[in-house]
Structure formats: C-alpha cells, structure tokens
Design a protein around this motif. Structure first.
Motif, PDB file in Angstrom:
ATOM      1  N   ARG A   1      -1.092  21.840  -4.034  1.00 47.52           N
ATOM      2  CA  ARG A   1      -1.618  20.685  -4.940  1.00 47.52           C
ATOM      3  C   ARG A   1      -2.457  21.683  -5.790  1.00 47.52           C
ATOM      4  O   ARG A   1      -2.483  20.727  -6.698  1.00 47.52           O
ATOM      5  N   LEU A   2      -2.737  22.488  -5.395  1.00 46.25           N
ATOM      6  CA  LEU A   2      -3.489  23.592  -6.179  1.00 46.25           C
ATOM      7  C   LEU A   2      -2.581  23.224  -7.666  1.00 46.25           C
ATOM      8  O   LEU A   2      -2.683  23.478  -8.831  1.00 46.25           O
ATOM      9  N   ARG A   3      -1.165  23.898  -7.920  1.00 46.16           N
ATOM     10  CA  ARG A   3      -0.355  24.190  -8.433  1.00 46.16           C
ATOM     11  C   ARG A   3       0.478  22.729  -9.412  1.00 46.16           C
ATOM     12  O   ARG A   3       0.327  22.818 -10.553  1.00 46.16           O
ATOM     13  N   ALA A   4      -0.351  21.706  -8.679  1.00 41.97           N
ATOM     14  CA  ALA A   4      -0.206  20.541  -9.472  1.00 41.97           C
ATOM     15  C   ALA A   4      -0.530  19.975 -10.023  1.00 41.97           C
ATOM     16  O   ALA A   4      -1.376  19.747 -11.800  1.00 41.97           O
TER      17      ALA A   4
ATOM     18  N   VAL B   1       0.816  -1.279  -0.031  1.00 37.02           N
ATOM     19  CA  VAL B   1       0.140  -0.146  -0.126  1.00 37.02           C
ATOM     20  C   VAL B   1       0.849   1.597  -0.587  1.00 37.02           C
ATOM     21  O   VAL B   1       2.139   0.859   0.435  1.00 37.02           O
ATOM     22  N   PHE B   2      -0.129   2.126  -0.215  1.00 39.71           N
ATOM     23  CA  PHE B   2       0.786   3.658  -0.053  1.00 39.71           C
ATOM     24  C   PHE B   2       1.101   3.653   0.935  1.00 39.71           C
ATOM     25  O   PHE B   2       0.368   3.834   1.691  1.00 39.71           O
ATOM     26  N   PRO B   3       2.185   4.806   1.246  1.00 41.05           N
ATOM     27  CA  PRO B   3       2.273   5.432   3.144  1.00 41.05           C
ATOM     28  C   PRO B   3       1.061   6.579   3.714  1.00 41.05           C
ATOM     29  O   PRO B   3       1.425   7.076   4.689  1.00 41.05           O
TER      30      PRO B   3
ATOM     31  N   LYS C   1      -3.493  10.107  -8.662  1.00 38.39           N
ATOM     32  CA  LYS C   1      -4.084  11.036  -7.868  1.00 38.39           C
ATOM     33  C   LYS C   1      -3.647  10.785  -6.299  1.00 38.39           C
ATOM     34  O   LYS C   1      -3.815  11.593  -5.174  1.00 38.39           O
ATOM     35  N   GLN C   2      -2.415  10.134  -5.999  1.00 32.20           N
ATOM     36  CA  GLN C   2      -2.019   9.430  -4.516  1.00 32.20           C
ATOM     37  C   GLN C   2      -1.221  10.403  -4.663  1.00 32.20           C
ATOM     38  O   GLN C   2      -0.718  11.152  -3.097  1.00 32.20           O
ATOM     39  N   SER C   3      -0.484  10.781  -5.389  1.00 32.49           N
ATOM     40  CA  SER C   3       0.027  12.169  -5.337  1.00 32.49           C
ATOM     41  C   SER C   3      -0.154  13.695  -4.875  1.00 32.49           C
ATOM     42  O   SER C   3      -0.172  14.469  -4.319  1.00 32.49           O
ATOM     43  N   LEU C   4      -0.928  14.028  -5.329  1.00 32.47           N
ATOM     44  CA  LEU C   4      -2.425  15.145  -5.079  1.00 32.47           C
ATOM     45  C   LEU C   4      -2.872  14.644  -3.987  1.00 32.47           C
ATOM     46  O   LEU C   4      -2.476  15.703  -2.918  1.00 32.47           O
ATOM     47  N   LEU C   5      -2.588  13.411  -3.013  1.00 26.22           N
ATOM     48  CA  LEU C   5      -3.679  13.374  -2.048  1.00 26.22           C
ATOM     49  C   LEU C   5      -2.100  13.903  -0.982  1.00 26.22           C
ATOM     50  O   LEU C   5      -1.417  13.645  -0.200  1.00 26.22           O
ATOM     51  N   VAL C   6      -0.663  13.529  -1.353  1.00 26.68           N
ATOM     52  CA  VAL C   6       0.792  13.187  -0.677  1.00 26.68           C
ATOM     53  C   VAL C   6       0.813  14.929  -0.739  1.00 26.68           C
ATOM     54  O   VAL C   6       1.502  15.173   0.429  1.00 26.68           O
ATOM     55  N   ALA C   7       0.013  15.813  -1.785  1.00 15.41           N
ATOM     56  CA  ALA C   7       0.911  17.012  -1.830  1.00 15.41           C
ATOM     57  C   ALA C   7       1.250  18.073  -0.388  1.00 15.41           C
ATOM     58  O   ALA C   7       0.101  17.605   0.623  1.00 15.41           O
ATOM     59  N   GLU C   8       2.212  18.402   0.191  1.00 15.75           N
ATOM     60  CA  GLU C   8       2.171  19.300   1.318  1.00 15.75           C
ATOM     61  C   GLU C   8       1.276  20.469   1.817  1.00 15.75           C
ATOM     62  O   GLU C   8       1.144  20.109   3.198  1.00 15.75           O
TER      63      GLU C   8
END
Length: 225
Positions: free
Chosen positions: A191-194, A68-70, A179-186
């Motif tokens: 997140r909006l920039r991505a 799973v993702f962390p 999708k997971q990368s957006l969840l991880v955004a600090e």
C-alpha cells in the motif's frame, strides 16, 4: 473463518482507524440502525462497502454483489443519536478489512457473508514508511499552498507502516477507484509503495497548479446514506 454482517453501501471507502460520521435517513438503513440498537454496545458493528461507479445507495436492483466492491471495512459503532423524525446520527470507526463472499438480500437491508483479512506490514516496511512520510509532508505543503493558505503546522505522522498507509490513503485527494485499490492492497508495504507512486504524481502536478478547489485534509464530512 466467516461471519455475517449487515452491509451499508456508500459512495466512499472506509479504512481501519478512520472515523465515519453518518446521517441515516433512508428507511432500510434506519431499520439497520434500530437492529444495532437492540444489540449490546460492544456488538454494534456493520460492514461498509463502496458502491461501484454510477450507483446510488438506494439503487441496488439486480445482483447486489455487482453493485459494490468485494473488499470492505468493518465499522464499529461509537455513538447513535436518534432524531424525532426517525433519522439517526451515527459515528463509527473503521476496524478491520473483510472480503465479501456472498450477499443476502432477502431482508430489509443487505447482509454479507464476510471473511476477515489479515493486516501484515510486509517487507521493507521501515524504508517505505520513511519515504512515504517525506512525500506526504511535501504533498500537504504543496496542496495547502495551491489553496492559497499560509504555512501550516503539519501533524506528526505514525511510524507504524499499516497505520501510516491507511492515514495517507484517507487524506489524499483521489478518486474512488484509487481509494479502493489502496484498501485492497495485500500488506502495508504494498500500500505504501502504491501511495509513494501516487504522491510523486500528485506532487508533480501540484508543482504546476496554482489554484485548486478547497479540500480539508485529514477531515471527513458527514456521509448521507
């Protein structure tokens, strides 16, 4: 500060504020739901973590941390409807993000030691909120047009940077890794920039595509376990 949560690995990413319907039929997760029912209503929650590529919900052999993702999201249970055959229909809502520190697989289902993650807006939140709102409205118009649907009335978007960032993340048609990368955004601005970059990419593609598989924006089907 850490906490322990029962874990529900799924082939999707849950975001704070989003509704998650589940049809629970596998025995280990039936047990999880039965344990949730034994708790007071306000304490019924579990952690949703996305499965890495190629994994299935029932396929967690080996080190479960690798499966799973962390980073995941706490799901707060709204309703549980039991069926005579032992299945459950569960509706939950994403609450807060967590970082998965360790996994206990000694019981009937996975239990994670988790650490809550903050939800800062970040710098330039207002500017990024405006830019993403415009790009996302364009994305919705182009996507519905590519599907051969007529003009639709677009919903009013929230002006809170974090809320908007999760709404856009959930509504965009992206693969699970994005999708997971957006969840991880600090923070919300990161997140909006991505998302702005992804929206510009998708809008450029949609400009040249006239037909796409039907996709229902801002709605999510029942996820089987």
């Amino acid at each position: 500060m850490t906490d322990r949560l029962p874990l529900f690995p799924l082939n999707l990413v849950l975001y704070p504020g989003l509704v998650l319907p589940l049809n629970v039929f596998e025995e280990r997760y039936r047990r999880l739901v039965r344990d949730l029912l034994a708790l007071p209503e306000g304490e019924r929650r579990f952690g949703v973590v996305a499965l890495r590529s190629g994994r299935e919900v029932g396929e967690l052999a080996g080190d479960p941390v690798d499966a799973v993702f962390p980073v995941g999201c706490v799901a707060e249970v709204a309703t549980i409807r039991p069926h005579a055959d032992g299945r459950f229909d569960v509706v939950a809502t994403g609450a807060t993000r967590f970082r998965l520190l360790a996994v206990d697989d000694s019981g009937p289902y996975l239990v994670g030691e988790v650490e809550a993650m903050a939800e800062p807006k970040g710098d330039d939140a207002e500017v990024m909120t405006l830019a993403v709102s415009r790009a996302f409205a364009e994305y919705q118009r182009k996507l519905t047009g590519a599907q051969g649907r007529g003009p639709v009335e677009l919903p009013e978007l929230p002006d809170d940077a974090v809320v908007l960032s999760y709404l856009v993340a959930a509504a965009m048609v992206l693969d699970l890794s994005d999708k997971q990368s957006l969840l991880v955004a600090e923070d919300g601005t990161v997140r909006l920039r991505a998302e702005l970059s992804l929206l510009r990419r998708e809008n450029a593609l949609l400009e040249h595509i006239r037909a796409l598989p039907a996709v229902e924006l801002l709605r999510q089907g029942t996820a089987p376990n």
